[in-house]
Structures are given as structure tokens and as C-alpha cells.
Scaffold this motif. Sequence first.
Motif, PDB file in Angstrom:
ATOM      1  N   PHE D 199      37.059  56.190 134.086  1.00 51.06           N
ATOM      2  CA  PHE D 199      38.438  55.927 134.521  1.00 51.06           C
ATOM      3  C   PHE D 199      39.387  56.945 133.915  1.00 51.06           C
ATOM      4  CE2 PHE D 199      36.867  51.720 135.633  1.00 51.06           C
ATOM      5  CZ  PHE D 199      37.614  51.421 136.750  1.00 51.06           C
ATOM      6  N   LEU D 200      39.193  57.191 132.603  1.00 51.14           N
ATOM      7  CA  LEU D 200      40.069  58.111 131.887  1.00 51.14           C
ATOM      8  C   LEU D 200      39.985  59.501 132.487  1.00 51.14           C
ATOM      9  CD1 LEU D 200      41.864  57.883 129.315  1.00 51.14           C
ATOM     10  CD2 LEU D 200      39.992  58.978 128.085  1.00 51.14           C
ATOM     11  N   LEU D 202      38.956  60.333 135.445  1.00 52.88           N
ATOM     12  CA  LEU D 202      39.485  60.336 136.810  1.00 52.88           C
ATOM     13  C   LEU D 202      41.005  60.358 136.800  1.00 52.88           C
ATOM     14  CD1 LEU D 202      37.025  57.915 138.583  1.00 52.88           C
ATOM     15  CD2 LEU D 202      37.334  60.349 139.033  1.00 52.88           C
ATOM     16  N   GLU D 203      41.610  59.664 135.805  1.00 56.64           N
ATOM     17  CA  GLU D 203      43.068  59.702 135.736  1.00 56.64           C
ATOM     18  C   GLU D 203      43.557  61.121 135.458  1.00 56.64           C
ATOM     19  OE1 GLU D 203      44.957  57.875 132.479  1.00 56.64           O
ATOM     20  OE2 GLU D 203      46.884  57.730 133.484  1.00 56.64           O
ATOM     21  N   GLY D 206      43.217  63.167 138.498  1.00 64.69           N
ATOM     22  CA  GLY D 206      44.251  62.796 139.455  1.00 64.69           C
ATOM     23  C   GLY D 206      45.566  63.456 139.127  1.00 64.69           C
ATOM     24  N   GLU D 207      45.883  63.516 137.821  1.00 64.33           N
ATOM     25  CA  GLU D 207      47.133  64.182 137.419  1.00 64.33           C
ATOM     26  C   GLU D 207      47.095  65.663 137.751  1.00 64.33           C
ATOM     27  OE1 GLU D 207      48.014  63.286 133.337  1.00 64.33           O
ATOM     28  OE2 GLU D 207      48.285  61.161 133.831  1.00 64.33           O
ATOM     29  N   GLU D 210      47.811  66.178 141.333  1.00 65.32           N
ATOM     30  CA  GLU D 210      49.224  66.063 141.690  1.00 65.32           C
ATOM     31  C   GLU D 210      50.009  67.298 141.291  1.00 65.32           C
ATOM     32  OE1 GLU D 210      51.000  62.239 140.576  1.00 65.32           O
ATOM     33  OE2 GLU D 210      49.022  61.412 141.054  1.00 65.32           O
ATOM     34  N   ASP D 213      49.230  69.843 143.775  1.00 64.55           N
ATOM     35  CA  ASP D 213      49.913  69.521 145.019  1.00 64.55           C
ATOM     36  C   ASP D 213      51.324  70.102 145.001  1.00 64.55           C
ATOM     37  OD1 ASP D 213      50.691  68.410 147.371  1.00 64.55           O
ATOM     38  OD2 ASP D 213      50.857  66.368 146.629  1.00 64.55           O
ATOM     39  N   THR D 281      37.687  55.558 143.647  1.00 65.36           N
ATOM     40  CA  THR D 281      38.711  56.505 143.205  1.00 65.36           C
ATOM     41  C   THR D 281      38.231  57.928 143.437  1.00 65.36           C
ATOM     42  OG1 THR D 281      39.323  54.897 141.528  1.00 65.36           O
ATOM     43  CG2 THR D 281      40.200  57.115 141.278  1.00 65.36           C
ATOM     44  N   ALA D 284      38.726  58.694 146.987  1.00 70.30           N
ATOM     45  CA  ALA D 284      40.145  58.884 147.291  1.00 70.30           C
ATOM     46  C   ALA D 284      40.603  60.263 146.828  1.00 70.30           C
ATOM     47  CB  ALA D 284      40.978  57.795 146.620  1.00 70.30           C
ATOM     48  N   LEU D 285      40.145  60.676 145.629  1.00 66.47           N
ATOM     49  CA  LEU D 285      40.543  61.998 145.133  1.00 66.47           C
ATOM     50  C   LEU D 285      39.942  63.102 146.000  1.00 66.47           C
ATOM     51  CD1 LEU D 285      40.372  61.537 141.257  1.00 66.47           C
ATOM     52  CD2 LEU D 285      42.392  61.973 142.628  1.00 66.47           C
ATOM     53  N   ARG D 286      38.720  62.896 146.458  1.00 65.06           N
ATOM     54  CA  ARG D 286      38.105  63.889 147.345  1.00 65.06           C
ATOM     55  C   ARG D 286      38.927  64.061 148.618  1.00 65.06           C
ATOM     56  NH1 ARG D 286      32.689  65.527 147.025  1.00 65.06           N
ATOM     57  NH2 ARG D 286      32.453  65.439 149.266  1.00 65.06           N
ATOM     58  N   MET D 288      42.056  63.452 148.884  1.00 61.82           N
ATOM     59  CA  MET D 288      43.308  64.090 148.500  1.00 61.82           C
ATOM     60  C   MET D 288      43.104  65.596 148.387  1.00 61.82           C
ATOM     61  SD  MET D 288      45.589  63.267 145.151  1.00 61.82           S
ATOM     62  CE  MET D 288      47.166  64.110 144.917  1.00 61.82           C
TER      63      MET D 288
ATOM     64  N   ARG E  13      47.461  54.399 142.881  1.00 67.23           N
ATOM     65  CA  ARG E  13      46.139  54.675 142.329  1.00 67.23           C
ATOM     66  C   ARG E  13      46.210  54.842 140.823  1.00 67.23           C
ATOM     67  NH1 ARG E  13      44.482  58.859 140.640  1.00 67.23           N
ATOM     68  NH2 ARG E  13      45.965  60.176 141.715  1.00 67.23           N
ATOM     69  N   ILE E  17      44.516  52.749 137.702  1.00 67.10           N
ATOM     70  CA  ILE E  17      43.685  53.292 136.621  1.00 67.10           C
ATOM     71  C   ILE E  17      44.307  52.954 135.279  1.00 67.10           C
ATOM     72  CG2 ILE E  17      42.886  55.429 135.570  1.00 67.10           C
ATOM     73  CD1 ILE E  17      42.565  56.611 138.322  1.00 67.10           C
ATOM     74  N   ARG E 240      39.626  51.119 152.607  1.00 68.22           N
ATOM     75  CA  ARG E 240      38.969  50.767 151.352  1.00 68.22           C
ATOM     76  C   ARG E 240      39.100  49.287 151.039  1.00 68.22           C
ATOM     77  NH1 ARG E 240      40.166  55.649 149.351  1.00 68.22           N
ATOM     78  NH2 ARG E 240      42.178  55.076 148.510  1.00 68.22           N
TER      79      ARG E 240
END
Lengths: 368, 368, 368, 368, 368
Positions: D199-200, D202-203, D206-207, D210, D213, D281, D284-286, D288, E13, E17, E240
Motif C-alpha cells: 500500500f505504502l 503504491l501510494e 501514485g503521487e 500525479e 501528470d 490499485t 487503476a494506476l496502470r 492512469m 484512491r 490508501i 471495479r
Amino acid sequence: MAKHGRKSNDSSRRQRIKAHLNSAKAGADPGTLRYVGGEAPAATLATLIEFGPLPGDYLATSFSDVDVGRTFQPTFNTLWLNVHGLENIEILKLIGQRFKLHPLVLEDILNTQQRPKVEQYPGYLYITARLMNWDADGVSGEQVSLIVGRGFVLTFQEKPSGTFAAIRDTLKNSESQIRKLGPDYLAYALLDKLVDRYFLVLEQLGERCEELDEAINSENQPEHMVEVQSLRRSLQQIKRSLWPMREMLNVLQRDDADFFHSETQLYLRDVYDHTVQSIETVEALREMISGLQEIYLSLQSQRLNEQMRLLTVITTIFMPLTLIAGIYGMNFDIMPELRWTYGYYAALGLMGCIAVFLGLFFWLRRWV
Amino acid sequence: MAKHGRKSNDSSRRQRIKAHLNSAKAGADPGTLRYVGGEAPAATLATLIEFGPLPGDYLATSFSDVDVGRTFQPTFNTLWLNVHGLENIEILKLIGQRFKLHPLVLEDILNTQQRPKVEQYPGYLYITARLMNWDADGVSGEQVSLIVGRGFVLTFQEKPSGTFAAIRDTLKNSESQIRKLGPDYLAYALLDKLVDRYFLVLEQLGERCEELDEAINSENQPEHMVEVQSLRRSLQQIKRSLWPMREMLNVLQRDDADFFHSETQLYLRDVYDHTVQSIETVEALREMISGLQEIYLSLQSQRLNEQMRLLTVITTIFMPLTLIAGIYGMNFDIMPELRWTYGYYAALGLMGCIAVFLGLFFWLRRWV
Amino acid sequence: MAKHGRKSNDSSRRQRIKAHLNSAKAGADPGTLRYVGGEAPAATLATLIEFGPLPGDYLATSFSDVDVGRTFQPTFNTLWLNVHGLENIEILKLIGQRFKLHPLVLEDILNTQQRPKVEQYPGYLYITARLMNWDADGVSGEQVSLIVGRGFVLTFQEKPSGTFAAIRDTLKNSESQIRKLGPDYLAYALLDKLVDRYFLVLEQLGERCEELDEAINSENQPEHMVEVQSLRRSLQQIKRSLWPMREMLNVLQRDDADFFHSETQLYLRDVYDHTVQSIETVEALREMISGLQEIYLSLQSQRLNEQMRLLTVITTIFMPLTLIAGIYGMNFDIMPELRWTYGYYAALGLMGCIAVFLGLFFWLRRWV
Amino acid sequence: MAKHGRKSNDSSRRQRIKAHLNSAKAGADPGTLRYVGGEAPAATLATLIEFGPLPGDYLATSFSDVDVGRTFQPTFNTLWLNVHGLENIEILKLIGQRFKLHPLVLEDILNTQQRPKVEQYPGYLYITARLMNWDADGVSGEQVSLIVGRGFVLTFQEKPSGTFAAIRDTLKNSESQIRKLGPDYLAYALLDKLVDRYFLVLEQLGERCEELDEAINSENQPEHMVEVQSLRRSLQQIKRSLWPMREMLNVLQRDDADFFHSETQLYLRDVYDHTVQSIETVEALREMISGLQEIYLSLQSQRLNEQMRLLTVITTIFMPLTLIAGIYGMNFDIMPELRWTYGYYAALGLMGCIAVFLGLFFWLRRWV
Amino acid sequence: MAKHGRKSNDSSRRQRIKAHLNSAKAGADPGTLRYVGGEAPAATLATLIEFGPLPGDYLATSFSDVDVGRTFQPTFNTLWLNVHGLENIEILKLIGQRFKLHPLVLEDILNTQQRPKVEQYPGYLYITARLMNWDADGVSGEQVSLIVGRGFVLTFQEKPSGTFAAIRDTLKNSESQIRKLGPDYLAYALLDKLVDRYFLVLEQLGERCEELDEAINSENQPEHMVEVQSLRRSLQQIKRSLWPMREMLNVLQRDDADFFHSETQLYLRDVYDHTVQSIETVEALREMISGLQEIYLSLQSQRLNEQMRLLTVITTIFMPLTLIAGIYGMNFDIMPELRWTYGYYAALGLMGCIAVFLGLFFWLRRWV
């Protein structure tokens, strides 16, 4: 040719749909036998080969007339009846009666657009397979129906193809495995021939791919892209008939109804392996064709880049020179350079310097 | 080289198809043994290693002649017979007779284009695997057949490869696990070597990918795209042989016919894990190659943008200047500016201002 | 038209959702019967056909009034009750009572947005299928519900479509299979008709694809791309209803509840094969449409290349000529060439040479 | 940094292959224990925690020496032995002897490139999991081996990570669930910690997505594309270890060998749910990241369009003006306009009109 | 707005997390109850509805205080306890005690980021579902937990949503199905409401897609592409949560633990069908969005082509004219044309002819 090939695939699909619709429109009652296929059916010829394990046990007879067939009695106890051309429905009906075939089997024999499959009926197995061809018009498939019973094999082809000639020759030899192992081994040998045709067609497709690969690398023309799509569709068509072939052979090699001896099943496993191998070749060619397409697009983009680069280089070099020429073409009363003795040469020299400098600049950036 | 590699893959595929067609054309009777492969078969050499659990129980003999083999009697009770080169079919037939192999097994040994598989026959297991190689011409695979029976292991290779040399050395050591655990552990050790070759080939492919990655980032040339496709195809080829390898090992590790002891099966599970790991590496490399392709295309597009930007900047700056020069080059009788004392300098100044202004404009938009 | 077609698909989807929401908003209590569909329901007409195996056993009656139906008693022992138009809910309730249908069945008949499915209830099978249509607005589907019990078949259509007319005619013929084989064979014949409609719609879609193919090859316009997307969506819609049709027929052909005789199940297997064939045609058309899209994009890019090439050729040829003209338009006092007798012609000659040279250069690079 | 990250992933893959090859080259005899991993092994430290359900039943001891461990006798009946650093193989061998571990288990502990898995051995379960990390160099995974037996849990980490510190603290508290529910609950708590790390990571990923992005939307640079590919690869790496983690937990929660109490299995179902959530997750990131790539390419193309538009506008406006200037710069003897008093101003006016007209034209087409 | 929507999805999301990590960091001991969700929990309000089959058997009570709840005794034998707002953990604990809920169930109720699932515990079923919302910020989901036991239904919502108001009204009506069929039918009605929300959200998404479709066709802006990606992500999010919803309903409709009567299971099959229908709508919208993206890119490319074409036409027409003007602007002493009386008009005429000719040329090639 590419165009041609594509059209052909499409029209084959459409013929298939039309053929089906014709049969469907004709009436809701499925009991009536009728030829359903893309083209007019060929004239019917039935060839009966009777054989046994002993050296002299071999007899071949041909029929194209119903009445002759009606009273015929075979001499030996194993039969292979091969029918090509599905025009004469009476002969088929007669065969249906003498071998006690279900009406749906006769219908499926006449409807030449079936997927390869195996269906078990009391007393016999009904197998549909496709005989692949590749010519200038693309891939086409012909339906071959096999009926394997105890002591007999029936085969039905749309038209004479010569595919089974070698087997007919082998049958004359009393030492051959087929004579020894009987009708199920004969059925295996026939299926083996059909699967080999896929290899042949795939080899031809592979060669076409390689030619196309070279053509794309030497020249970039939209027809290449059209042909890539056409090859892709041909492969798709082969795949659509190969997958059910594999499935069908898988069912046969595990045949629970004992139409195939366990010894013959080992050989069927071998043919099954060949279909698996063919499917892998199809996949490899699909990958190759995708690659071709990507190379085509990348080369197209590459050529755009090249033209762009040339345009940029030409414009960048000539614009400043033209400006200089324009400046000294101005008509101001007082323009000291115009009066210089070497003004003209100085201007030309300046132009030369700028051209050389920009030329070097682009050369260093590897643009020329 | 890329081109070369691609050709090679293609020709390997074509050889495979051709080899198959040759075998198919030769006759419908599958009973005749014949070498079927891409290249001419190498000379045959059979090496027999006999061993037992005791320190002195080791004896190695080589045969290249049928007659010697016909009368040979082994001394110890565990045998490993390794044959490389499939030219001498008589030796294979002799082996087939002495170890009671099914004709289809001998055929499959000679047809070197099989997919990896395991087949159970009465008294022995027949395993086909592939030995992977990667050289300047791309990936190529050689067929290795293993037959594991009670008390013996037979291996058949297309040509001497040296892959099994380490195992031969280990066998001389009476303390080694193979000497203790018998023929099934020997078969495991051989399969382990074959799977290790995949790791080696994948490492080489991975290095090539990284070189290509750097090449693409420093220069954008269509050959890169061609090589990307070639690498993709090599990976596809490896995958096509790895997947059935995994399946085969999965069957072996659950072997119900008791050719492998439960202790050896634990080790087979380990080799199975290695094939799973290899498959994941293949997938990772495939992702990497897809990434390469996307980076290639994006850089190509990026360069087009850069050229376009330069062209636009040059055109936008020089066009107004050229227009001004053109205007003061007009021949109207009354054009007051032409008579001004500092008209020429004013015109040059105006041009300079426009150039500076447009330069700033593009600099602020980050176009230069 | 393309635009139109797309809109239509969308609005069909939206109507479906809205219809559902209307039914949902109306209350949590699902016991109330209510028509749920895209358009207003058509007027209800029930046609009852009673028949038996004997030549005279045939009677057809029509009802559009509840009271008549309430007291009606059939004469023969096999019934086919066909209802089209779902406006008159009272008639449906009456049918529900007389044939002991579950409330959820009546609800599903009225909610015309069901996926094709088969559900078993005590005493009858409830089957939902879709009748496909393709017109200028795209693909649309109408719900047809079949209830097959012992001795009766009920069919419910949204509006009169004429699809079953041929079967009604066949029923009058006492020699027809339906008269002999009873209600399950009738149900088969009805389903067969519905599956045939898919073939028809697919043929029309295929023809549209071919027209579009030609249009794309002759002209490159954004509407083509929009229509490609619209065709893709139509295919998707057909696929969404074909897949559950196949599943439904698969369940029927293995029907364990004995509503279908084993003889009829052979025929159902045939219809099942037709759905499989239709799904393959859908897949082939999808491939074709993907190909169209790729050809479209590649031709678009090709045209960009052509324009670019022309621009580059024109610019590259005219820029040097314009520079030369500019140079000799300069006003330097001392420019010897200007004084030459044939200076002007020399300049024109130089321009001509440059133009010819560059023309040749581009001709050799196949740019013109 | 992107570059760096990518390199790192690649080199991790290569290390893995190399590590494997090292182990493979070393000899065919898998009986010898040897550390197999990317980096040099860390110094070994074993920490033994003994505990029981009573408040005082807690004792922690550390060993880094084999001899001390050889004679040590535990005080309480539940043990957790945690080993980090795999340098000292003697300690591992000793542990292997005292807990009766299979040689393959010790090998797998030392070969730190295993996929997560669970294997059942007589008397204990062997679990391999991965501890995920994300730093400037990308994603990296460390192997953690758990052995769960009756009354003991053994854990082996590549290096000290601090991940289990919180559990060690909880253990000191005699009211904690672990003290009450015993070693299987301890194993659950350890696995829970490992899954939380995903989880950590992946967070953090994810950051980074972004940030990327925003960077892509504000500026278009090829490095963005390279980093997109790098993130994609990191995700792929996480997925490759998450999927077997999920599978492993699925096996554990259904554990048939009774190493986990049914109460603890409820908790394992909870951890299993967490891996399912992590996989979602990842997906979802893929998605994104794919979106990022498409936005990048579309913006790149957008910028090309913008430049093109500017170029076209500039060229289209200035070319006619330049032509007019050129025409009135011609030197014909008779050019009446040149003699007009306001000829010059008329020409300038014409230029102005054309410029305004074209400017309006482009403004209306929204090109400027 | 698109941007906004995307952010929102991402942050949802991330909150998920983070929420998980908070719960994880808090300690290894999962026994402590704690609210885990994206936002602060809302104030807790429990509403108890007691009912029976008789007309007067209906009583509704509200609690927001623990002490009141502690001593409360229900009057009728069927209960529906609805709790919204998860701030007051004491109330939840009390409910847990009185209905004998497992600690993990209470934890899952408080951890509002669960996937929809159904878990069987002794005496009750625990069901987690999601209530979908679509607003300016995109799609968001709220967790709704249902506990179905014999004689009671408990529901827990994150905040008051009004979704169940209609059911509450229906309950007051003693003729309603819920009053007659009991708590399992009530649970069905609640789940039906939740599934209906998906239809609503999908309809809104579909409308947004259509607006975007029109926007893309009328104007080509990078924000469109960003919003396409945002819609794709919203759909992914719905999918999902829909997939596990479907799975959960599938489990319920086959419920082996007899919490649902067979009559209610028929209704659950209906809700299950609705989720299948929703999933198909999701797939259809995904296809539509993919199509939008392809149309966007193709239009972008189309516009590039148009600009290019204009540029090419302008350049090709003006360059020759400018060259002619340049030639007659040269200052050679001897240029006969300059002396001609109609030289100037001849030059202008030549220019006109060239312009007309090129204009025709491009008009015939359909470039203008």
C-alpha cells in the motif's frame, strides 16, 4: 493483387452468409436436402475402394449413376467410399439410406459452410474438416466430410482436389499400414493429409509476408498497408478453421465411442500436435504482420521527417540570403555600401559565409 | 545485424514448415524412419555411461558403429545413453529395439521440430525439450529428447553441445546426488541444465535490449525499429518453447506413473519454478521492448516537432524582413522615405527591431 | 447517416436505462405489472393456433379482448399462442392465470430490455431472445419471449414483425415436421428464425463495411472515421445480444428438464452451431473494421506525406531561383555581370539549369 | 531520475538472472548451500523471542555466533526466531538441523530471487514473501521467508528493515492478541505488515504519477515519456510480486494442514482482501499511466498543430504582400502605377487590406 | 471540470490508501475499533423499524444515544435497524453485542473502503455494497453494510443518503410484499435500490459522453482528450465496484445457508441480471469512449492535413509569381522584355495564367 485477395475474402464471407440465408429462406422445414454453398456444385462422382488385409483384397469401382449404386454389393469387408461434387443429391440420399445416416448429417454434408466438428451418431462418427487453399485471390476453404463407422469410411468433397491420391496409391500396397490397421487408420491418414495442407498454405503465406517485408523496406506505398490488412485477414480465416480442427482432433484422440483403436489414437495425437504447431505458426505470422505494419508506419513517419528536414534546411539557408539580396535591392538614395568598389563581392561573400555556416550547423546536428 | 536476425527467425520457421512438408510429402505411411529437420543431420555418436551407487560403479563407452552396439552387454545396473547427431538411423533403430521404444517415439526423436512435451508409454516416459541458443543470427532451438525408464535414461541431441559435460563430470564422483538417487535424479539434472540455458539466452537478450535502449535515446534511425521488431520476435520464439516446457515440467512434478521418486519431484518443482521465473522475465522483456518502441515513436515525433519549430521560427522572422526590403525595392516615383538621409538606416533599424521582437516572442514561448 | 446511426445506438442505450429507471422509481414493490421499454407499447393482439398430428387438426383464432379470452376453450391438444403488442396488460394477466405463469415471468415479458436467457419454472421453460433489425438508424433489437410447456408454446413480441409468418404457413401443412414433432419442434423452428435474422443483419453490415472500404480508399474524410466507429458500435451491440443467445441455446440443447425431445435437441445443436458461426462472422467484421480504421489513418498520413513532398519540392526548386533573381536585382554600382551583353540570358540559363538539376534530383528520389 | 529508475529495474532483473546463473554454473549438485542474490549478503543476526500467554512469559535473546546457538535451550513454549542478513551460512545450517528443515528450504531461503509461494513440508509450512521498497532508483523487493510450525515461527530477511519492530513491541504486551492466539496469529501479523508495504509503495507511485501528470500538462518533453515507461515498469514489477502474494494468501486462508486455526484464517481472509485491493490499485494506476501516455502524445501532436498553424498563417499573409512588393520592384519601362502621385501609398494600402482580410479570415477560422 | 473530476478520482484512491495506512500504522493489534475512511465520519443516528405481517405491526424508533439503546426491548418480531454516520463507535459496539457480531464485521463496517462482498458468519450473513454517486467531481462510492439474520436486517451507511426512504414508506403499507415476505425480502429490496443507483450514474456518464462527442466534433482542444481520460477512469472505477457486486449477488442468489427463501432468491436473480446489464452498459460506454478518443486523434490529424494543404497551395501558387517579379526586377543592362510597350502587362498576364493554372490543378486534386 492485394485488393483482389481482400475482396475475395469478403465475398467468401458474404457467399457463406448468402448461402445460409438461401437455405433459411427456402422454408422452415429442415427435412429437405439442398446444396448450400458459395458456388454451383460440381458434378458428382463416387469412388468405392474395398480392401482387406490380404494382398489381393483390393477393388476400386466408380459410380456417377444412382441406379448402378442401388444394387451394388461390395466384395471385401472394408470400404472407403469417396464422393466429390455435391450436385447429384439422389446419390447422396442413396448413400444415406444404405449407411443409415441421419438427415442432419446429409444436410451438413451439403451445407459446405460448416465449422470443423465431430459429432457422434449411433453406429458412426461424423467429422467435418476444411481443405485449405491459397491462390492469387487469397485463402479459401473447401469442406470435407468424413464418416467413420465400423468397417467403412465415407468422404465427401466439394470438388476433386487430388489431396487423397497418395493415400489411394498407398492402399494398393498390401504391406501398407492402412491395409493392416483398417478403416480408423485410413481416417487418420486422410485427416493427416488435410492438416498438412495447412502447413503448405502457411508456408506460402509466410513467403508472401517476407516479400512484403522487403517491399515495405525498399518503398513506402499505401498498397503495402492494404496488403498487410489482407494478409492479416487471411491468417484470421485460417485461424478460424484451425481452432475447431484442433478441438475436433482433440475429441477424436480421446474418442470414447471406440471408433478408433488405441494404437490409432497415438497417431491421432500426432496429428493433433501438428494442428497445435500450425496454430503457433499462425500466431508467429500474426506477430510478424503486426511488426510489418508498425515498421510501415514508422518508415512513413521517418520519410515525413526526412522531407521536413530537407525543407527546413533549404528554407533556413536561403531565407537569410534572399533577405540580404533584398536589402541591397532597396532604392534608398543614400546606401553607402552600394557605392563601394567591392560592395557586390562583399555581399556575395557574406552570403557565402552564412550559407557555409548554416550548412555546417546542420551537418553537425546530423540533419544533412 | 537486426535484419540478419529477423531473416534467421523467419528462415527457421520456414525450415520447420519445409521439414514437415518433406516428411509429409514422402508418403502417407508413417512407419518409415527419416530425419526431419532444418539442416543436414550431424554424424551419430552414442556414449553409454553405466553407474551404480558404489564408488567403483562407473563405466563410460562410446559407439559410432551399429554392430558393436548390437552385442554389447552393460556391466552396472543404471545406464545413461547419450546420442548426438541423428544421421545414422540404424543406431537409432537398434536402440529402439533394445529398449523397446514405440515407432512414434523414434519418429519424434528424428523430427527435430517438436514442441516440448511429455508422453507416457508403457515402461518409460518420453520427454521432448529444447536447448536454446542466441547468436548473431538470433534465437535458435535444438531438440533434446529424453527417455526415462526404470534403470535407464536415454538422451538424443541434434549435435554435440557440451551442455551436459558438467553432469558427466559430476557422475564420476561417487558422492554426488545423482549416483545416490539414480536415473530419475539424473533426468532432473539434465532438465535443470536445459532450463538454465533459457536464463542465459534471456540475459543476452536483456543486454541487447539495453544497448538498443541507449542507441534509440541517442539517435533515431529506422533500423532501430526493425531491430525492436526482431527482438520482439525472438522473445516470442522463446516464449513459444518456454510455455510447453513449463507445462511439461508441471506434468513431470505430478508424475503419476512413478518414474520419479517423491524426493526427486521436490527438485522438479524447483525446476518448474525456474521456468515460471523465466516466463516472467520474458514478459518483463516484452514490456521493455514495447516501451522501447513507444519511446522510439515519441522521439521521432519529437524530432519532427523540433524541425517544425525551427522552420516556423525562421520563416516567421525572415518573412517580415524580406517584405520590408521588398517594399523599399519598389520603383515608385514618389516614395518619400527613399529620399531621407537616414532612410536606409531607419529601414535596417526597423528590421532589427522586428527580428529582436519576434526572437523574444519565441524565446518566451520556449520555442528556441 | 453515420452520425444518425450512432445517435440511434446511444439513444437506444439511454432509453434502456431510462426505461429501467422508470420501473425502478415507480416503487420498491415489484409485484405490479407495467410495460417497461423504449417506446410506447403497440396494441395487443393474441393469435391462438391449435393443432394436432392429424390433417384436420388445425384451428387459428385471434383475440384482442380480455373477456373473449376468459371463457375460451381450445379444441385440439397442442397450442401456440402468439401475442404481439404489450399495451393491454389485462390480456397478459389473463394468460398468466390460465397458464399459471410466475409474476416475475410476466414482468420480464413486459420489461423489453432483457438479455437473452432461459429460466426453468415448474411446468415450463421461459426463454427470452432478441429479434435483430438494421435500418438507416443502425442496429436495434426487439424482445421476443417464448414459453415452452408440455403441449403449448407461448410467444410474446413487442410489435408485429412478420418473422413467424412462414412458420404459421408451414403449420397449416399437415405433412410438416412441426405438426408431427409437436411444441418443442415448434419452439426450435421459432428460435431458428430468430437466429437467421442475425445472419441477415450481419450481411447488411458486411455490405456497409465494403462500401465504406471503397469510400475510404477513394477519398479521405473525417466522416468515414465517424462511421467506422458507428459500425464498430453496431457490431458490439449485436455481439452483446449474440453471446447470451449462444449460451441460451447451449442450455436448451442440453435441457435436463425434458421439455425438448432428444430428436429436437439434435436440431437445437444445429441452431447453436449457427450462433457460433454468427459470432465468428461478427469477429471477422470486427477485424475488418479495425483494418479499415488502420487503412484510413495510414492513408491520412500518406496524404500528409504527399503534400509535404510537394511543398518541399516547390520550395527547394524556387528558393535558389528567387535568390539569383534577388542577387541581380541588387543596386551595387559595380556589378560586372549586369553589363554583359548576354548577362540576362546567362542568368536565366543558370536558373534553368538549377531547376532541371533539382527536378532530376527529386525525380530520382521518387519524390515526384 | 526516471532514467535512473529504469536502469535500476533493469539491473535488478539482470542481477536476478546473474544470481541464478552463478548458482547454476557452480555445479549440478544442488545439495550445497550458497547465498544467491543481487548484492553481497549482510551480516547475520538471529533474534529469538520466546513467549507464552501469561504476563511474564516473554524473553528475547540475540545470537550472531553459531556456538552459542548450538547449546541454547528455550524457556517458554512458543518461539519466534527472526534472522536478518544471510552471510553466515553456518547459523542457517544449525537452524535447519534444530528445526528439521528440508535442504531445499534452506536453499530457497538463500536464493533471494524466489516468487512468493507457500510450500507444505512435514511439520511446517514454508512461505516466501517479498518486502517492497520504492526509492529514487525505483521499486525493489527483498525476500522474506517465513516458516510456521507447531509452536514456532521462523523469519529470514535479507537485511534489517525495521518492518517488524511494531510487532516486537506488541509482543511485550501480555494483553495483545498475538500472545493469546499463538504462533499462527503471529505469522498473520507478520504477513499483514508485508502487505501493508505494498500500500505504502503504491501510494508513493501514485503521487509520482500525479506529479508527472502535472509536468506533462505544463510542458512536453521526451523525458516525460521515458518516465512514463519507467513507472509502467515499476508497476509491472509490483504486479509480478503481488499476484503470487495473493495466490499464496489464498492458499493459506484455506490451509488444510491445520497450521492456522479457523479464527486466524478469518484474519488471513482479511489480508487476502488487502492484496486484492492492492491489485486493483495497481490496475487503476496502470490505466492512469496509459492515460498519461495518451495525453502526452496528443499534446505533442497538438503542439505540432499549433506550430503548423502559425507557419501557415505567417506564410499565407506575407507571401501576397511580398509578391506585390516584387511586382512594383520590376524594371519595365512602362508601368503606369509607378508614375502615379499616390502610387506608393496605394500599394501600401493594398498590402494593408490584404493583410487585414487574411487576418480576419484566420481569426474567423479560429486559427489565431 | 474534467481536471477536477480526475483529481477527485485520484484523491479518492489516495484517501483509500491513506485510510488503510492509518489503520495499519495504528498498531498490529486488529482488535481495536476505529473509523477508517476518506473523510471525517458523520454523526451517528440509528433508526429501528419493527414490523410484522399484521396491519398494525409497525413501529419506528430513533436513537442517537448509547444508554437509550442499551435497555431498549423491541415490540414486534422482525427488525430493521438502519444506522447512518459512523462517528459514535459506542453505539456500534452496543449493536455488536446485542446482535452477537464478530469483531472483524464491526471493523469492516468502520473501514469504509471495502470491496463489495458477502461473508457468512454463524447466525447471519454480512454483505458489503457500494452506493454510487456522480457529481461535478466525478464518481464516488459510499459503503453500505447489510447484515441479514433470522428476523432482523441491519444496515450501516456512511451518511444519510435518502436512498432507502422509499422502502421505509413501503414498509408502512401492510399490503406490501416486504411486510409479507419478511427480512430477506427487505434485504433484496435494499440491494435492488443500490443496484439502481448504478443505472442512474451510468445514465449521467452516458450523457456526459454524448456532450463530449459533440464538443469533439465541433472543436478540437486538448482538454477534450483530458476529459476522455477522466471519463475512462470514472468508468473503470464503476466497473471495479460493479464486478464484485455481481459476484456478491451471484453468491446470494445461490445462498446455501438458507437466509433467503427460494422465492426471494428468484428476485435476487433479477437483481443479479441488473448488475449483468449494468456491466454491459459499462462496456458499451468504454467502447464509446475509445471511439471518441480515436475520433479526436483522427480529427487532430485531419486538421494538420488541412493546414498543410493550405500552406502547400499558397506556397506553390505564390513562389512562381514571386520569381517572375524577381526576374523582371533584375538590373541587367540588356533585358529586351523591359523595353516592350506591353511588357508589364505581359508579365502580369503570365502571373495570372500561372495562378489560374495552379488553382485549377489544386481544385481538380480536391485540395481546395
